[in-house]
Every structure is written in structure tokens, then in C-alpha cells.
Motif scaffolding. Structure first.
Motif, PDB file in Angstrom:
ATOM      1  N   THR A  61     -23.095  21.824  30.086  1.00  0.00           N
ATOM      2  CA  THR A  61     -21.635  21.886  30.204  1.00  0.00           C
ATOM      3  C   THR A  61     -21.284  21.820  31.682  1.00  0.00           C
ATOM      4  OG1 THR A  61     -21.720  24.306  30.233  1.00  0.00           O
ATOM      5  CG2 THR A  61     -21.378  23.246  28.112  1.00  0.00           C
ATOM      6  N   THR A  62     -20.441  20.848  32.050  1.00  0.00           N
ATOM      7  CA  THR A  62     -20.133  20.626  33.466  1.00  0.00           C
ATOM      8  C   THR A  62     -18.982  21.471  33.972  1.00  0.00           C
ATOM      9  OG1 THR A  62     -18.675  18.787  32.892  1.00  0.00           O
ATOM     10  CG2 THR A  62     -20.988  18.264  33.362  1.00  0.00           C
ATOM     11  N   GLY A  63     -18.200  22.079  33.064  1.00  0.00           N
ATOM     12  CA  GLY A  63     -17.067  22.878  33.507  1.00  0.00           C
ATOM     13  C   GLY A  63     -15.869  22.010  33.847  1.00  0.00           C
ATOM     14  N   ILE A  64     -14.763  22.671  34.146  1.00  0.00           N
ATOM     15  CA  ILE A  64     -13.534  21.934  34.444  1.00  0.00           C
ATOM     16  C   ILE A  64     -13.216  21.908  35.943  1.00  0.00           C
ATOM     17  CG2 ILE A  64     -12.548  22.441  32.178  1.00  0.00           C
ATOM     18  CD1 ILE A  64     -10.875  24.635  33.477  1.00  0.00           C
ATOM     19  N   ALA A  65     -13.939  22.686  36.759  1.00  0.00           N
ATOM     20  CA  ALA A  65     -13.707  22.684  38.205  1.00  0.00           C
ATOM     21  C   ALA A  65     -14.233  21.385  38.805  1.00  0.00           C
ATOM     22  CB  ALA A  65     -14.398  23.876  38.859  1.00  0.00           C
ATOM     23  N   THR A  66     -13.505  20.813  39.765  1.00  0.00           N
ATOM     24  CA  THR A  66     -13.895  19.556  40.398  1.00  0.00           C
ATOM     25  C   THR A  66     -13.873  19.691  41.923  1.00  0.00           C
ATOM     26  OG1 THR A  66     -11.622  18.708  40.389  1.00  0.00           O
ATOM     27  CG2 THR A  66     -13.013  18.189  38.483  1.00  0.00           C
ATOM     28  N   ILE A  67     -14.564  18.762  42.573  1.00  0.00           N
ATOM     29  CA  ILE A  67     -14.569  18.677  44.039  1.00  0.00           C
ATOM     30  C   ILE A  67     -14.347  17.224  44.421  1.00  0.00           C
ATOM     31  CG2 ILE A  67     -15.978  18.877  46.127  1.00  0.00           C
ATOM     32  CD1 ILE A  67     -17.340  21.245  44.991  1.00  0.00           C
ATOM     33  N   THR A  68     -13.489  16.997  45.400  1.00  0.00           N
ATOM     34  CA  THR A  68     -13.221  15.645  45.889  1.00  0.00           C
ATOM     35  C   THR A  68     -13.720  15.533  47.326  1.00  0.00           C
ATOM     36  OG1 THR A  68     -11.272  15.420  44.469  1.00  0.00           O
ATOM     37  CG2 THR A  68     -11.450  13.929  46.351  1.00  0.00           C
ATOM     38  N   TYR A  69     -14.498  14.508  47.596  1.00  0.00           N
ATOM     39  CA  TYR A  69     -15.029  14.280  48.940  1.00  0.00           C
ATOM     40  C   TYR A  69     -15.266  12.792  49.135  1.00  0.00           C
ATOM     41  CZ  TYR A  69     -19.500  13.720  46.525  1.00  0.00           C
ATOM     42  OH  TYR A  69     -20.497  13.283  45.695  1.00  0.00           O
ATOM     43  N   GLY A  74     -17.736   6.238  52.837  1.00  0.00           N
ATOM     44  CA  GLY A  74     -16.319   6.477  53.069  1.00  0.00           C
ATOM     45  C   GLY A  74     -15.457   6.355  51.831  1.00  0.00           C
ATOM     46  N   VAL A  75     -16.081   6.224  50.659  1.00  0.00           N
ATOM     47  CA  VAL A  75     -15.327   6.101  49.410  1.00  0.00           C
ATOM     48  C   VAL A  75     -15.059   7.489  48.841  1.00  0.00           C
ATOM     49  CG1 VAL A  75     -15.344   5.162  47.073  1.00  0.00           C
ATOM     50  CG2 VAL A  75     -16.391   3.868  48.955  1.00  0.00           C
ATOM     51  N   GLU A  76     -13.790   7.741  48.507  1.00  0.00           N
ATOM     52  CA  GLU A  76     -13.425   9.052  47.960  1.00  0.00           C
ATOM     53  C   GLU A  76     -13.946   9.190  46.534  1.00  0.00           C
ATOM     54  OE1 GLU A  76      -9.215  10.720  46.969  1.00  0.00           O
ATOM     55  OE2 GLU A  76      -9.605  11.151  49.100  1.00  0.00           O
ATOM     56  N   LYS A  77     -14.554  10.325  46.249  1.00  0.00           N
ATOM     57  CA  LYS A  77     -15.175  10.545  44.948  1.00  0.00           C
ATOM     58  C   LYS A  77     -14.820  11.934  44.441  1.00  0.00           C
ATOM     59  CE  LYS A  77     -19.746  10.646  42.729  1.00  0.00           C
ATOM     60  NZ  LYS A  77     -21.218  10.500  42.959  1.00  0.00           N
ATOM     61  N   THR A  78     -14.439  12.002  43.172  1.00  0.00           N
ATOM     62  CA  THR A  78     -14.154  13.284  42.523  1.00  0.00           C
ATOM     63  C   THR A  78     -15.194  13.516  41.445  1.00  0.00           C
ATOM     64  OG1 THR A  78     -11.774  13.106  42.943  1.00  0.00           O
ATOM     65  CG2 THR A  78     -12.482  14.630  41.226  1.00  0.00           C
ATOM     66  N   THR A  79     -15.839  14.652  41.479  1.00  0.00           N
ATOM     67  CA  THR A  79     -16.888  14.969  40.522  1.00  0.00           C
ATOM     68  C   THR A  79     -16.797  16.428  40.117  1.00  0.00           C
ATOM     69  OG1 THR A  79     -19.281  14.902  40.151  1.00  0.00           O
ATOM     70  CG2 THR A  79     -18.534  15.566  42.334  1.00  0.00           C
ATOM     71  N   HIS A  80     -17.517  16.787  39.055  1.00  0.00           N
ATOM     72  CA  HIS A  80     -17.519  18.193  38.645  1.00  0.00           C
ATOM     73  C   HIS A  80     -18.192  19.038  39.716  1.00  0.00           C
ATOM     74  CE1 HIS A  80     -21.851  18.483  37.704  1.00  0.00           C
ATOM     75  NE2 HIS A  80     -21.756  17.236  37.272  1.00  0.00           N
ATOM     76  N   TRP A  81     -17.879  20.302  39.740  1.00  0.00           N
ATOM     77  CA  TRP A  81     -18.416  21.199  40.765  1.00  0.00           C
ATOM     78  C   TRP A  81     -19.934  21.277  40.669  1.00  0.00           C
ATOM     79  CZ3 TRP A  81     -21.537  25.249  41.602  1.00  0.00           C
ATOM     80  CH2 TRP A  81     -21.379  25.959  42.800  1.00  0.00           C
ATOM     81  N   SER A  82     -20.581  21.183  41.826  1.00  0.00           N
ATOM     82  CA  SER A  82     -22.020  21.397  41.928  1.00  0.00           C
ATOM     83  C   SER A  82     -22.323  21.770  43.367  1.00  0.00           C
ATOM     84  CB  SER A  82     -22.810  20.138  41.527  1.00  0.00           C
ATOM     85  OG  SER A  82     -22.601  19.107  42.476  1.00  0.00           O
ATOM     86  N   THR A  83     -23.461  22.351  43.594  1.00  0.00           N
ATOM     87  CA  THR A  83     -23.808  22.730  44.959  1.00  0.00           C
ATOM     88  C   THR A  83     -23.952  21.498  45.850  1.00  0.00           C
ATOM     89  OG1 THR A  83     -26.144  22.829  44.292  1.00  0.00           O
ATOM     90  CG2 THR A  83     -24.915  24.900  44.302  1.00  0.00           C
ATOM     91  N   ARG A  84     -24.423  20.381  45.284  1.00  0.00           N
ATOM     92  CA  ARG A  84     -24.547  19.153  46.073  1.00  0.00           C
ATOM     93  C   ARG A  84     -23.167  18.639  46.482  1.00  0.00           C
ATOM     94  NH1 ARG A  84     -27.655  14.899  47.427  1.00  0.00           N
ATOM     95  NH2 ARG A  84     -26.686  12.851  47.419  1.00  0.00           N
ATOM     96  N   MET A  88     -21.576  18.172  50.235  1.00  0.00           N
ATOM     97  CA  MET A  88     -20.969  16.946  50.726  1.00  0.00           C
ATOM     98  C   MET A  88     -19.554  17.200  51.251  1.00  0.00           C
ATOM     99  SD  MET A  88     -23.287  14.668  50.438  1.00  0.00           S
ATOM    100  CE  MET A  88     -22.356  13.159  50.679  1.00  0.00           C
ATOM    101  N   LYS A  89     -18.810  18.049  50.544  1.00  0.00           N
ATOM    102  CA  LYS A  89     -17.453  18.390  50.983  1.00  0.00           C
ATOM    103  C   LYS A  89     -17.496  19.159  52.295  1.00  0.00           C
ATOM    104  CE  LYS A  89     -12.956  18.838  50.272  1.00  0.00           C
ATOM    105  NZ  LYS A  89     -12.577  19.681  51.428  1.00  0.00           N
TER     106      LYS A  89
END
Length: 307
Positions: A61-69, A74-84, A88-89
Motif C-alpha cells: 500500500t503506497t498511501g495517499i501522501a505525495t512528494i513533488t520534486y 529537471g523534470v518535475e515529478k510527483t510520486t507517493h511518499w518514500s525515503t528516496r 530527492m526533494k
């Protein structure tokens, strides 16, 4: 549990009685403890929903929290929360904070950077990180280099030149030093022995006079050493040939040799086998121009090498 006769009448019981007078008291947990327990349960449920938590077949289960970096391109990417993703952020945020300083370093002439305390401090701190990540594996953490592997960056002996421009060119384009092997068809064992004695004498070592004389003739004649090292044996920075008249050695471990015979053997090995391992990879594909300039200033001004 308590004996009924000795129990204060102010304490409630559950109504359970054993052996006629053994009663079970009703002492509930403190309210604060219960509420704290309930809060931990609620927090756990929220955490399981928000963040990666439970195995699910071949995934989780990836959860609903996301991180954008922004990724390395230089491409903006939004993914589920992870330590990696968090790393990167954090790296992106750090780069954004450093960017104004990198821009200042890029726009400031080399000779002016050392006069600016703010830029000098930034070069010392950011340059150390860049050097550790990209250069220390070969040149060691302090830039002292390693015998027969990577040159010392803290002295003034630079075979390709140690000015800011030369150091920047070395980092940007890399270097590939080559010395042709002289053993076999070119020189016999006795001639290589004489040539090694002569080379050692150039840096002040006391060697066999007859062999030194023969080696001098070979150096300036049959051995063709002058073509790269020059008639004065002081090398040529345009092609990266070493100065043989100083006491600085990289490929032949003369300082570590315990006797004259071992010193001769070390130099003979280089003359006989040649060199094709003085390779420094180009960094222009890995580092930006701003990072390369910062590294150049760090090596020249902070480590203290190059003139």
C-alpha cells in the motif's frame, strides 16, 4: 485483589468474591493513560492510510501522501511518499538554496573569488562536498593522492599545469597520460639500468657515475627521452610529461624504496613497461560548468595546489 475486611469502603469492587471474603477491586486506568492509548491507535490508522505500510501481493500500500520534486533532468515529478523521494526533494531544496552562490562564483573572475570572504566560505564548504563525492575516491579526502595511482593536488607539481585555467581544463576534459615502453626492441636491460641511474641522478640521488654517464647519452640520444621530457628533463606541461629534476614521484615509488637498488628497480619498471594508466575521466558529462568552476577554485585555493 484484597481481603474484604481490610479494604476501604471508598474503593469499589467488581462484585466478584472468592473463598467467602476475597474480593476483586475495581481500579480503572487513569483517564490520561487511556486517552494517550486511544490517540496512538488513531495515529496508527492515519499513518497506515497516509504512508506506505502494508505488503500487498508483490507490492504494498503506497498511501495517499505525495512528494513533488525535480529529477536529475529537471523534470518535475510527483510520486507517493518514500525515503528516496524525500531525499530527492531535500537535495533539490539544497540546490535551490545554493544556486545564488553558484551563480556568483560562475560570474566572478578566479582572482576575485579569493578576495570575497562570502564566496571563499561557500567554496570551502560546497567544494569539500563536491570533492568528496567526485574526486576523493582517487585523490583521497585531503587531495594528497596515492602513489602509482593519482597525483597529489596539494603541492605545486602539476604536469599539465596548475593555474586555474589548466585545472579547469583537466577537470572538464580529463587526462590520459601515456609513456611508451622502452624495454625489448628499443633498449636492452643494461641500457635501461643506465637510464634509470641517470634519471635518479637528476633528482639528486647519488648513483653509479659510469651508468649515469651512459644514461645521459641514452636520454639525449637512442632513448629519445628528450622528445617528451626536454633536453633539461624538466618536462612539458602541454603533453603532461613529468619533470624529472625534482624529488616528486608518482609512478615510481622512489620515496618508499629502502635502498638504491630498489630505487633503480622502481624506475626501471616504468621505463621498461611504459605507462598507460594515468587516466582521469572527463567530468563535463557528470558535473555542470558551475560545479567544475567551484571544484577548480577549491583545488587551487583551498587545497593549496597548483600555480
Amino acid at each position: 485483589m484484597s481481603q474484604g475486611n481490610s479494604q476501604s469502603s471508598n474503593v469499589k469492587t467488581t462484585g466478584h468474591v472468592w473463598d467467602g471474603d476475597l474480593q476483586e477491586l475495581n481500579n480503572p486506568l487513569p483517564a490520561w493513560w487511556l486517552w494517550a492509548f486511544y490517540v496512538t491507535i488513531i495515529f496508527s490508522v492515519v499513518y497506515w492510510v497516509a504512508y506506505p505500510a502494508w505488503p500487498l501481493g508483490k507490492g504494498f500500500t503506497t498511501g495517499i501522501a505525495t512528494i513533488t520534486y525535480k529529477n536529475d533532468k529537471g523534470v518535475e515529478k510527483t510520486t507517493h511518499w518514500s525515503t528516496r523521494a524525500l531525499l530527492m526533494k531535500d537535495l533539490q531544496d539544497a540546490r535551490e538554496k545554493q544556486k545564488p552562490y553558484f551563480d556568483k562564483v560562475a560570474a566572478t573572475p578566479y582572482e576575485e573569488i579569493a578576495k570575497n570572504p562570502e564566496l571563499s566560505n561557500f567554496v570551502a564548504s560546497a567544494g569539500k562536498v563536491l570533492f568528496s563525492d567526485n574526486c576523493a575516491a582517487c585523490h583521497q579526502s585531503g587531495g594528497q593522492g596515492k602513489m602509482a595511482f593519482a597525483p597529489n593536488l596539494t603541492d605545486d607539481d602539476w604536469i599539465y599545469g596548475g593555474t586555474h585555467d589548466k585545472i579547469q581544463a583537466s577537470i572538464t576534459n580529463g587526462r590520459h597520460g601515456i609513456m611508451p615502453a622502452k624495454g625489448g626492441a628499443d633498449l636492452n636491460e643494461s641500457e635501461i639500468e643506465s637510464l634509470a641511474n641517470y634519471v635518479l641522478s637528476l633528482s639528486g640521488e647519488t648513483m653509479d657515475a659510469a651508468k649515469v654517464k651512459a644514461g645521459d647519452e641514452l636520454f639525449h640520444g637512442k632513448g629519445s627521452c628528450v622528445a617528451c621530457h626536454g633536453a633539461d628533463a624538466k618536462g612539458n606541461k602541454d603533453i603532461g610529461s613529468a619533470n624529472l629534476t625534482d624529488k616528486i614521484w608518482l609512478w615510481a615509488d622512489v620515496p618508499g624504496a629502502g635502498s638504491a637498488d630498489k630505487k633503480v628497480a622502481a624506475v626501471k619498471e616504468v621505463i621498461s613497461s611504459g605507462l598507460n594508466k594515468g587516466v582521469m575521466p572527463a567530468q563535463n558529462g557528470r558535473l555542470s560548468a558551475d560545479q567544475i568552476k567551484l571544484l577548480t577554485v577549491y583545488v587551487h585555493d583551498v587545497l593549496g595546489g597548483g600555480r
